[in-house]
Motif scaffolding. Sequence first.
Motif, PDB file in Angstrom:
ATOM      1  N   SER A   1       4.909   0.760 -13.983  1.00 16.48           N
ATOM      2  CA  SER A   1       5.260  -0.146 -12.899  1.00 16.48           C
ATOM      3  C   SER A   1       4.091  -0.243 -11.921  1.00 16.48           C
ATOM      4  O   SER A   1       2.944   0.064 -12.275  1.00 16.48           O
ATOM      5  CB  SER A   1       6.542   0.340 -12.215  1.00 16.48           C
ATOM      6  N   SER A   2       4.358  -0.656 -10.691  1.00 22.49           N
ATOM      7  CA  SER A   2       3.294  -0.869  -9.700  1.00 22.49           C
ATOM      8  C   SER A   2       3.816  -0.580  -8.297  1.00 22.49           C
ATOM      9  O   SER A   2       4.955  -0.935  -7.974  1.00 22.49           O
ATOM     10  CB  SER A   2       2.815  -2.320  -9.764  1.00 22.49           C
ATOM     11  N   PRO A   3       2.991   0.019  -7.432  1.00 26.04           N
ATOM     12  CA  PRO A   3       3.406   0.208  -6.031  1.00 26.04           C
ATOM     13  C   PRO A   3       3.611  -1.113  -5.298  1.00 26.04           C
ATOM     14  O   PRO A   3       4.228  -1.131  -4.231  1.00 26.04           O
ATOM     15  CB  PRO A   3       2.230   0.981  -5.415  1.00 26.04           C
ATOM     16  N   GLU A   4       3.123  -2.212  -5.855  1.00 25.10           N
ATOM     17  CA  GLU A   4       3.284  -3.501  -5.178  1.00 25.10           C
ATOM     18  C   GLU A   4       4.742  -3.938  -5.111  1.00 25.10           C
ATOM     19  O   GLU A   4       5.085  -4.849  -4.349  1.00 25.10           O
ATOM     20  CB  GLU A   4       2.417  -4.562  -5.850  1.00 25.10           C
TER      21      GLU A   4
ATOM     22  N   LEU B   1      12.635  -1.603  -2.644  1.00 21.36           N
ATOM     23  CA  LEU B   1      11.758  -2.608  -3.242  1.00 21.36           C
ATOM     24  C   LEU B   1      11.740  -3.841  -2.349  1.00 21.36           C
ATOM     25  O   LEU B   1      12.783  -4.367  -1.978  1.00 21.36           O
ATOM     26  CB  LEU B   1      12.240  -2.973  -4.638  1.00 21.36           C
ATOM     27  N   SER B   2      10.538  -4.294  -1.989  1.00 25.42           N
ATOM     28  CA  SER B   2      10.397  -5.438  -1.096  1.00 25.42           C
ATOM     29  C   SER B   2       9.128  -6.209  -1.458  1.00 25.42           C
ATOM     30  O   SER B   2       8.179  -6.277  -0.672  1.00 25.42           O
ATOM     31  CB  SER B   2      10.347  -4.966   0.366  1.00 25.42           C
ATOM     32  N   PRO B   3       9.076  -6.813  -2.643  1.00 29.12           N
ATOM     33  CA  PRO B   3       7.841  -7.439  -3.131  1.00 29.12           C
ATOM     34  C   PRO B   3       7.419  -8.643  -2.308  1.00 29.12           C
ATOM     35  O   PRO B   3       8.241  -9.361  -1.751  1.00 29.12           O
ATOM     36  CB  PRO B   3       8.202  -7.837  -4.567  1.00 29.12           C
ATOM     37  N   SER B   4       6.104  -8.882  -2.278  1.00 33.64           N
ATOM     38  CA  SER B   4       5.527  -9.948  -1.459  1.00 33.64           C
ATOM     39  C   SER B   4       4.955 -11.104  -2.269  1.00 33.64           C
ATOM     40  O   SER B   4       4.560 -12.119  -1.692  1.00 33.64           O
ATOM     41  CB  SER B   4       4.406  -9.377  -0.574  1.00 33.64           C
ATOM     42  N   THR B   5       4.876 -10.956  -3.593  1.00 27.27           N
ATOM     43  CA  THR B   5       4.276 -11.975  -4.444  1.00 27.27           C
ATOM     44  C   THR B   5       5.128 -12.151  -5.696  1.00 27.27           C
ATOM     45  O   THR B   5       5.909 -11.260  -6.051  1.00 27.27           O
ATOM     46  CB  THR B   5       2.857 -11.572  -4.878  1.00 27.27           C
ATOM     47  N   PRO B   6       4.983 -13.279  -6.403  1.00 25.55           N
ATOM     48  CA  PRO B   6       5.700 -13.427  -7.675  1.00 25.55           C
ATOM     49  C   PRO B   6       5.379 -12.315  -8.667  1.00 25.55           C
ATOM     50  O   PRO B   6       6.261 -11.863  -9.407  1.00 25.55           O
ATOM     51  CB  PRO B   6       5.229 -14.793  -8.180  1.00 25.55           C
ATOM     52  N   TYR B   7       4.120 -11.879  -8.708  1.00 23.22           N
ATOM     53  CA  TYR B   7       3.779 -10.755  -9.590  1.00 23.22           C
ATOM     54  C   TYR B   7       4.620  -9.534  -9.254  1.00 23.22           C
ATOM     55  O   TYR B   7       5.259  -8.926 -10.132  1.00 23.22           O
ATOM     56  CB  TYR B   7       2.296 -10.402  -9.480  1.00 23.22           C
ATOM     57  N   ALA B   8       4.607  -9.134  -7.988  1.00 23.06           N
ATOM     58  CA  ALA B   8       5.342  -7.936  -7.585  1.00 23.06           C
ATOM     59  C   ALA B   8       6.840  -8.107  -7.804  1.00 23.06           C
ATOM     60  O   ALA B   8       7.531  -7.172  -8.216  1.00 23.06           O
ATOM     61  CB  ALA B   8       5.040  -7.625  -6.124  1.00 23.06           C
TER      62      ALA B   8
END
Length: 334
Positions: free
Chosen positions: A130-133, A148-155
């Motif tokens: 996974s990713s810290p993003e 979890l609070s992603p800021s981009t479509p990738y995240a």
Amino acid sequence: MAGKEKIIVIGSNSFSGASFVNYVLDENPQATVIGISRSAEYNDIFLPYKKNNSGRFTFHCLDLNIHLDEVIDVIKGFSPDYIVNFSAQGMVGQSWENPEQWFRTNCIALMNLANALKEENYLKRFVQISSPEVYGSCQGVTKEDAPLSPSTPYAASKAAGDLSLLPFFKNFDFPLIYTRATNVYGPHQALYRIIPRSIVAIKSGDRIPLHGGGVAVKSFIHIRDVCAATLEIARKGENGEVYHISPDNGDISIKEVVRLICEKLGKDFDSCVDIMSERLGQDAFYIIDSAKIRNELNWKPKIGFEQGLNEVILWVEENFDELQKFPGEYIHKP
């Protein structure tokens, strides 16, 4: 001794995947590894395992989005102890352009894979990289239970993929573990990543674009330390858990990373960079806490940042003529 381990690495052509294959083959002389990636094996300069003439690695060019049945056939025919999944659409900025492609690979394909494997009893561990993003921009040190609070479509696609695996763990005892490492770097990394890109640009007399002035604070960890942690997690981690992988005293701005590279190459920082506008959704800060893996699995990083930078500089210098043949920008494959 670890014995005759059988490991499948999905995304084996990625920087992290190829480095992990190489690490396993070196670390365990009795291990057999199968690699699966959607693209054919790239130039040997980016695949460190190519110099490891063990005869214990086999590659299959298969795309999870298209060839799921063939991937499952390979897995069932091999009956691996561990599957380590590095496969992902990984670029942050480009994920705004075609977000559905990121979700298709990072979530839907992943969920379909888990569903097909949920009752395979030979599998000791499925390690999802996974990713810290997925946490978004965090203040302070982030632990594994952070929301979890992603800021981009990738995240967001990575967070969705992580969550899509949980039902299989909860209802079928699918042997799932997540890892989230800070920014990885090291020799053999793709040239569009900030460290090799900066080294090649400086040596070529080109300027380095610093988005947002390079003020975003990151944490860099050498790929060999990540590989060691990942293998230890596969062998000894607890199913259903998340493990962070991060360096000692790792917080540094992108600007300072480039400045340090300039110093090592004897160049003036201001003459080597161009200040650009910030990327949309760029996380300003994230430092993750890795006390859990250190305390529970007795892992700790061994390679300091300056030593690691020197390794990458040496790799670039030794292969500079060949590296100049490859693009320094990311080229998206749908």
